[in-house]
Scaffold this active site. Structure first.
Site, PDB file in Angstrom:
ATOM      1  N   HIS A  88       0.857  -1.175   0.000  1.00 11.01           N
ATOM      2  CA  HIS A  88       0.000   0.000   0.000  1.00 11.01           C
ATOM      3  C   HIS A  88       0.893   1.225   0.000  1.00 11.01           C
ATOM      4  CE1 HIS A  88      -3.134   2.821   1.141  1.00 11.01           C
ATOM      5  NE2 HIS A  88      -3.980   1.899   0.731  1.00 11.01           N
ATOM      6  N   ASP A 117      -7.876  -5.438   0.158  1.00  9.45           N
ATOM      7  CA  ASP A 117      -8.368  -6.336  -0.890  1.00  9.45           C
ATOM      8  C   ASP A 117      -7.983  -7.789  -0.659  1.00  9.45           C
ATOM      9  OD1 ASP A 117      -9.557  -4.335  -2.509  1.00  9.45           O
ATOM     10  OD2 ASP A 117      -7.541  -3.656  -2.957  1.00  9.45           O
TER      11      ASP A 117
HETATM   12  N1  ACO Z   1       4.164  -7.747  -4.723  1.00  3.57           N
HETATM   13  C1  ACO Z   1       5.495  -7.782  -4.934  1.00  3.57           C
HETATM   14  N2  ACO Z   1       6.278  -6.678  -4.855  1.00  3.57           N
HETATM   15  C2  ACO Z   1       5.694  -5.518  -4.563  1.00  3.57           C
HETATM   16  C3  ACO Z   1       4.325  -5.429  -4.317  1.00  3.57           C
HETATM   17  C4  ACO Z   1       3.550  -6.601  -4.404  1.00  3.57           C
HETATM   18  N3  ACO Z   1       2.238  -6.573  -4.193  1.00  3.57           N
HETATM   19  N4  ACO Z   1       4.009  -4.131  -4.051  1.00  3.57           N
HETATM   20  C5  ACO Z   1       5.151  -3.447  -4.116  1.00  3.57           C
HETATM   21  N5  ACO Z   1       6.172  -4.283  -4.421  1.00  3.57           N
HETATM   22  C6  ACO Z   1       7.604  -3.925  -4.515  1.00  3.57           C
HETATM   23  C7  ACO Z   1       7.888  -3.218  -5.832  1.00  3.57           C
HETATM   24  O1  ACO Z   1       8.245  -4.125  -6.847  1.00  3.57           O
HETATM   25  C8  ACO Z   1       9.014  -2.305  -5.430  1.00  3.57           C
HETATM   26  O2  ACO Z   1      10.178  -3.088  -5.332  1.00  3.57           O
HETATM   27  P1  ACO Z   1      11.636  -2.439  -5.709  1.00  3.57           P
HETATM   28  O3  ACO Z   1      11.854  -1.378  -4.670  1.00  3.57           O
HETATM   29  O4  ACO Z   1      12.574  -3.588  -5.612  1.00  3.57           O
HETATM   30  O5  ACO Z   1      11.487  -1.878  -7.104  1.00  3.57           O
HETATM   31  C9  ACO Z   1       8.641  -1.872  -3.998  1.00  3.57           C
HETATM   32  O6  ACO Z   1       7.851  -2.943  -3.489  1.00  3.57           O
HETATM   33  C10 ACO Z   1       7.851  -0.582  -3.934  1.00  3.57           C
HETATM   34  O7  ACO Z   1       6.719  -0.689  -4.812  1.00  3.57           O
HETATM   35  P2  ACO Z   1       5.989   0.532  -5.501  1.00  3.57           P
HETATM   36  O8  ACO Z   1       5.277   0.068  -6.733  1.00  3.57           O
HETATM   37  O9  ACO Z   1       6.935   1.675  -5.648  1.00  3.57           O
HETATM   38  O10 ACO Z   1       4.948   0.896  -4.392  1.00  3.57           O
HETATM   39  P3  ACO Z   1       3.726   1.883  -4.626  1.00  3.57           P
HETATM   40  O11 ACO Z   1       3.526   2.568  -3.331  1.00  3.57           O
HETATM   41  O12 ACO Z   1       3.902   2.706  -5.839  1.00  3.57           O
HETATM   42  O13 ACO Z   1       2.524   0.873  -4.949  1.00  3.57           O
HETATM   43  C11 ACO Z   1       0.707  -0.577  -4.715  1.00  3.57           C
HETATM   44  C12 ACO Z   1       1.530   0.531  -4.055  1.00  3.57           C
HETATM   45  C13 ACO Z   1       0.204  -0.110  -6.102  1.00  3.57           C
HETATM   46  C14 ACO Z   1      -0.522  -0.844  -3.856  1.00  3.57           C
HETATM   47  C15 ACO Z   1       1.573  -1.836  -4.864  1.00  3.57           C
HETATM   48  O14 ACO Z   1       1.996  -2.271  -3.581  1.00  3.57           O
HETATM   49  C16 ACO Z   1       0.879  -2.962  -5.616  1.00  3.57           C
HETATM   50  O15 ACO Z   1       0.925  -3.004  -6.843  1.00  3.57           O
HETATM   51  N6  ACO Z   1       0.192  -3.886  -4.868  1.00  3.57           N
HETATM   52  C17 ACO Z   1      -0.552  -4.938  -5.504  1.00  3.57           C
HETATM   53  C18 ACO Z   1      -1.871  -4.384  -6.005  1.00  3.57           C
HETATM   54  C19 ACO Z   1      -2.851  -4.117  -4.892  1.00  3.57           C
HETATM   55  O16 ACO Z   1      -3.055  -4.943  -4.007  1.00  3.57           O
HETATM   56  N7  ACO Z   1      -3.505  -2.943  -4.963  1.00  3.57           N
HETATM   57  C20 ACO Z   1      -4.511  -2.538  -3.975  1.00  3.57           C
HETATM   58  C21 ACO Z   1      -4.040  -1.358  -3.193  1.00  3.57           C
HETATM   59  S1  ACO Z   1      -5.164  -0.937  -1.936  1.00  3.57           S
HETATM   60  C22 ACO Z   1      -6.407  -0.178  -2.717  1.00  3.57           C
HETATM   61  O17 ACO Z   1      -6.286   0.474  -3.726  1.00  3.57           O
HETATM   62  C23 ACO Z   1      -7.719  -0.325  -2.144  1.00  3.57           C
END
Ligand code: ACO
Length: 428
Positions: A306, A363
């Site tokens: 998140h 979620d």
């Molecule tokens: N699985 C694996 N790796 C992940 C995940 C995940 N779910 N989420 C983040 N990471 C990793 C990224 O690859 C990145 O790694 P790196 O530093 O080695 O490049 C690091 O964690 C940071 O990730 P970002 O994408 O920069 O985090 P951001 O804050 O932009 O994204 C998000 C947040 C979109 C929720 C992300 O965690 C994600 O895609 N999660 C899965 C989708 C999801 O569950 N979305 C629902 C969110 S809650 C809502 O909207 C109600």
């Protein structure tokens, strides 16, 4: 506290005001930066940008705190209802019993769709995505609404909010019925909000669906937990559209579109698809976790991570407990919940997730609850939209009520061609 921030640019020093919120979070107010220095700030994805001040919802992502109008989400989940929480979110304080009864009556009175709107459902192709239908129909609803000018005070907003919240629920159920080729079921005036939705989803003209108290309670909780979540992608979209003085319905229809994506509201569908894939393919949970950690796989552990929560998402804890209770009351064993738990255990003990502070989000468990009460997977994001409506309405109200609101118009750092000569067609 009244202090300032000093920055140096091109050898000159500038003072910028510091704004402090009621929970001590601080922000440097850069609104005059460009006019004084010629510089703008750059914050790709807005991870470090406060786009507004807001008095609706407070989140402390480090400590896993979520409060609507100051009230902890745990207390609301335990003692309140979706409709009461919606009123709280929109109007800023808990409703009195008179407020609650008046708002409930308005919701009931507004549950019917204009008859001519029912014809629209026939025009969508059979497999139209319910989020497309929802967004289109909310815009259509605006054609049947009194002019925006009616919303001049809280009473006007209350009527508009009740129309929107109530009809969105009817649209959602009707779009499902249309998608499976069944006749639309009319709302019942003796049912409360969640019960009425389940009735419209599952009754047939010749067979009334028996809405169980367990299903209505679980849906109520799901909706309450989604009622607002400060400046997320869809709420920011609603505010962006509202800042142009677009009407409430148009602004919320835009919110639906923003919510649709799999990185936002669409994640609840992606979670179930992921769990189903693991279940059907028999892939080992440890191997799956290995895959999501690999840079090249482009697969994420859906329902994890998140932008704001860096410790735990309080909503996911409440939902996990509710899912366990619901399944045990209904005597249902869902193998996908077992897989979810295995994945969570594997990820929570893994350095990759620990270092990046990735925890189950709302979620991760919400799909299990929705499945247990019979909601089809392609309706999951619609359910999120119904729940988020109060938050969008409250944010629209904040923009609408504030005379100092300016149209939202970010800037950019241009990285394209510099001045380029036009080449006539004959010379290309
Ligand atoms: N699985 C694996 N790796 C992940 C995940 C995940 N779910 N989420 C983040 N990471 C990793 C990224 O690859 C990145 O790694 P790196 O530093 O080695 O490049 C690091 O964690 C940071 O990730 P970002 O994408 O920069 O985090 P951001 O804050 O932009 O994204 C998000 C947040 C979109 C929720 C992300 O965690 C994600 O895609 N999660 C899965 C989708 C999801 O569950 N979305 C629902 C969110 S809650 C809502 O909207 C109600």
């Amino acid at each position: 506290m009244n202090h300032t921030c000093r920055i140096e640019l091109d050898g000159r020093s500038y003072e910028l005001p510091v704004v402090e919120g009621t929970e001590n979070e601080r922000a440097v107010d850069i609104s005059s930066l460009r006019s004084h220095t010629g510089y703008i700030t750059l914050d790709d994805g807005y991870g470090n940008t406060g786009s507004c001040t807001s008095a609706i919802t407070y989140i402390d992502g480090e400590q896993g705190i979520l409060r609507y109008r100051g009230i902890p989400i745990e207390d609301l989940a335990e003692q309140s209802s979706f409709v009461e929480a919606a009123w709280l979110v929109i109007f800023g304080h808990l409703p009195t019993s008179t407020d609650r009864e008046r708002f409930s009556a308005l919701l009931t009175a507004n549950s019917q769709l204009p008859q001519s709107m029912l014809k629209h459902f026939d025009a969508f192709p059979p497999h139209a995505h319910p989020m497309a239908i929802l967004s289109a129909m909310i815009n259509t609803l605006s054609c049947h609404e009194p002019p925006q000018a009616e919303i001049t005070d809280d009473a006007g907003l209350e009527r508009a909010a009740a129309r929107l919240m109530s009809k969105v629920r009817t649209i959602a159920a009707a779009s499902y019925k249309a998608s499976i080729g069944e006749p639309v079921v009319y709302p019942r005036y003796d049912y409360r909000y969640a019960e009425n939705f389940l009735h419209m989803m599952f009754s047939l003209p010749f067979k009334e669906h028996e809405v169980t108290p367990e299903a209505a309670k679980a849906l109520n909780l799901f909706l309450l937990l989604h009622a607002d979540h400060e400046q997320n992608c869809s709420t920011s979209t609603v505010r962006m559209v509202a800042s142009s003085q677009a009407n409430l319905f148009a602004s919320c229809a835009a919110g639906v579109c923003a919510l649709w994506g799999p990185l936002h509201g669409g994640a609840n569908v992606a979670v179930i698809e992921m769990l189903q894939h693991i279940h059907d393919s028999g892939v080992n949970v440890t191997d799956y976790v290995k895959k999501v950690k690999s840079k090249n796989s482009r697969t994420r552990l859906m329902g994890f991570g998140h932008r704001v929560y860096r410790n735990f998402d309080p909503r996911s804890r409440i939902l996990k407990k509710a899912a366990d209770e619901l399944l045990s009351t209904l005597h249902v064993h869902d193998p996908l919940l077992d897989i979810a738990q295995e994945l969570a255990d594997a990820a929570l003990g893994d350095d990759y997730f620990i270092e990046r502070k990735l925890y189950p989000n709302v979620d991760f468990y919400s799909g299990t609850i929705l499945r247990a009460i019979g909601i089809p997977v392609n309706m999951f994001t619609v359910m999120f939209a119904i729940g988020r409506m109060p938050g969008w309405i409250a944010n629209w109200k904040e923009i609408h009520d504030d005379p100092s609101t300016r149209i939202y118009r970010p800037r950019q750092v241009y990285t394209g061609n510099t001045l380029t000569e036009f080449v006539p067609r004959t010379e290309r």
